[in-house]
Design a protein around this motif. Structure first.
Motif, PDB file in Angstrom:
ATOM      1  N   UNK A 112      58.134  21.722  18.536  1.00 12.81           N
ATOM      2  CA  UNK A 112      57.570  22.335  19.959  1.00 12.81           C
ATOM      3  C   UNK A 112      56.522  22.419  20.401  1.00 12.81           C
ATOM      4  N   UNK A 113      56.467  22.087  21.472  1.00 14.14           N
ATOM      5  CA  UNK A 113      55.180  21.688  22.153  1.00 14.14           C
ATOM      6  C   UNK A 113      54.229  23.153  21.626  1.00 14.14           C
ATOM      7  N   UNK A 114      52.396  22.683  21.148  1.00 13.91           N
ATOM      8  CA  UNK A 114      52.055  23.736  21.361  1.00 13.91           C
ATOM      9  C   UNK A 114      51.409  24.606  22.554  1.00 13.91           C
ATOM     10  N   UNK A 115      51.063  25.856  22.388  1.00  7.26           N
ATOM     11  CA  UNK A 115      50.563  26.704  23.314  1.00  7.26           C
ATOM     12  C   UNK A 115      49.397  26.367  23.033  1.00  7.26           C
ATOM     13  N   UNK A 116      49.077  26.272  25.278  1.00  7.11           N
ATOM     14  CA  UNK A 116      47.402  25.685  25.739  1.00  7.11           C
ATOM     15  C   UNK A 116      47.246  27.042  25.681  1.00  7.11           C
ATOM     16  N   UNK A 117      46.002  27.273  25.019  1.00 12.91           N
ATOM     17  CA  UNK A 117      45.007  28.087  26.173  1.00 12.91           C
ATOM     18  C   UNK A 117      44.752  28.329  27.460  1.00 12.91           C
ATOM     19  N   UNK A 118      43.613  29.233  28.238  1.00  8.93           N
ATOM     20  CA  UNK A 118      43.603  29.073  29.852  1.00  8.93           C
ATOM     21  C   UNK A 118      42.686  28.391  29.853  1.00  8.93           C
ATOM     22  N   UNK A 119      41.899  28.202  28.870  1.00  9.78           N
ATOM     23  CA  UNK A 119      40.547  26.866  29.614  1.00  9.78           C
ATOM     24  C   UNK A 119      41.519  24.808  29.496  1.00  9.78           C
ATOM     25  N   UNK A 120      41.985  25.321  27.988  1.00 11.58           N
ATOM     26  CA  UNK A 120      43.233  23.577  27.848  1.00 11.58           C
ATOM     27  C   UNK A 120      44.072  23.722  29.794  1.00 11.58           C
TER      28      UNK A 120
END
Length: 350
Positions: A112-120
């Motif tokens: 799966x794709x790792x969930x990105x934070x808003x900063x990313x």
């Protein structure tokens, strides 16, 4: 909780611009429901559904949807679209896509794709805007060159040469270049200057971020890695936890040989070119810069390998191999939280 719906094993979401299509699988493996909802009704709909695994394809707003569902207690998983395709049954439509996602997300070995934070996501947006502006600048420069060549004027390669000689050419060839064409070229030059200003402003912003982000600072200890590459890597993979080893990161970037093996025979071709084209390009550019300075190779821990490989490998092949090594080192720096060659500095200090 909606009492009319039995416990669910998974829900597949086909994300659209305005509407989402949902397909839920019960614990018995059968389809429990099919629904079409408005985007704004997402939260209210999932508040009424049993907590379960929720799958969605990696696409626009997937990370936002994932964060929203995680806050509701669900287990969202973002799947690369290429892994969903084998599960699509029959003709392609929104419900069949959602059903395929719901089935694929239950596979135990699915990556799966790792969930990105808003900063990313913000940092990734900076890189995408800069990349688009650079492409527009290149197109503008090429159009200026094309108009000059149509007038029989060829300028040597390089933007600096064109910038330095453009107005001199327009002045010296004013008898050959019509006033209308001259005005168009001057207007394109003004567009070029405006694009330069935008690119410089975003580049400064990225450089400022790299100075305050610890992961970026550690990455910049790797030879050839500067603010652009370090911030692009952090925006893409965060702290590197999505990969088990550096080799997996290199493979995700498409820097490993393409394999076509059968019958016990291993057949390797050129690099696979999968994954992030933008990051792969940056690492290859960094590798080519290092190859231009062989006097510095001995300073690096991989200097002996590079010295031995240079005589027996084509320069492009060597650049790809070095880019793969730099990517693997970058992952190790992120994952372990230590700067590059820290162990060598500790040994030298003893």
């Amino acid at each position: 909780m909606d009492t009319t719906i039995a416990p669910l094993a998974s829900i597949g979401i086909d994300i659209g611009k305005e509407v989402f299509h949902l397909v839920g699988f019960g614990t018995d493996g059968k389809i429990a429901f099919r629904r079409k909802i408005k985007r704004l009704a997402l939260i209210e709909t999932f508040k009424k559904l049993p907590v379960c695994i929720v799958g969605m394809e990696a696409c626009l707003s997937a990370h936002f949807v994932s964060r929203a569902l995680r806050q509701l207690g669900h287990d969202p998983r973002i799947i690369p679209a290429v892994y969903v395709k084998p599960f699509v049954k029959g003709q392609k439509n929104d419900y069949n896509d959602a059903e395929a996602i719901a089935e694929a997300v239950l596979r135990p070995n699915l990556r799966t794709v790792r969930e990105k934070s808003q900063d990313q996501l913000d940092l990734q947006a900076c890189h995408r805007v800069r990349s688009r502006l650079v492409s527009r600048r290149t197109a503008t420069i090429n159009q200026i060159r094309a108009f000059l060549i149509e007038q029989g004027i060829a300028v040597r390669t390089g933007s600096r040469a064109l910038r330095a000689s453009l107005f001199e050419i327009l002045k010296n060839r004013e008898d050959e270049i019509s006033p209308r064409m001259s005005d168009l070229i001057v207007g394109l030059h003004e567009d070029w200057l405006r694009l330069d200003e935008r690119i410089e402003a975003i580049t400064r912003e990225i450089e400022e971020i790299s100075q305050h982000e610890d992961n970026c600072t550690r990455l910049m200890s790797v030879p050839g890695v500067g603010p652009l590459i370090s911030t692009a890597v952090v925006a893409a993979i965060g702290s590197g936890e999505a990969f088990n080893r550096g080799r997996d990161f290199g493979a995700w970037l498409g820097l490993v040989p393409r394999q076509y093996s059968t019958g016990g025979r291993s057949i390797l071709g050129g690099i696979s070119k999968r994954g992030s084209r933008y990051l792969r390009t940056l690492f290859i550019q960094a590798a080519k810069v290092l190859l231009m300075r062989p006097q510095n190779w001995a300073k690096f821990s991989f200097g002996e390998w590079l010295t031995n490989a240079a005589p027996r490998m084509h320069r492009n092949k060597l650049a790809a191999a070095l880019a793969n090594k730099l990517a693997r080192i970058a992952w190790s720096v992120l994952y372990n939280g230590k700067a590059f060659d820290t162990h060598r500095l500790e040994v030298e200090a003893i």
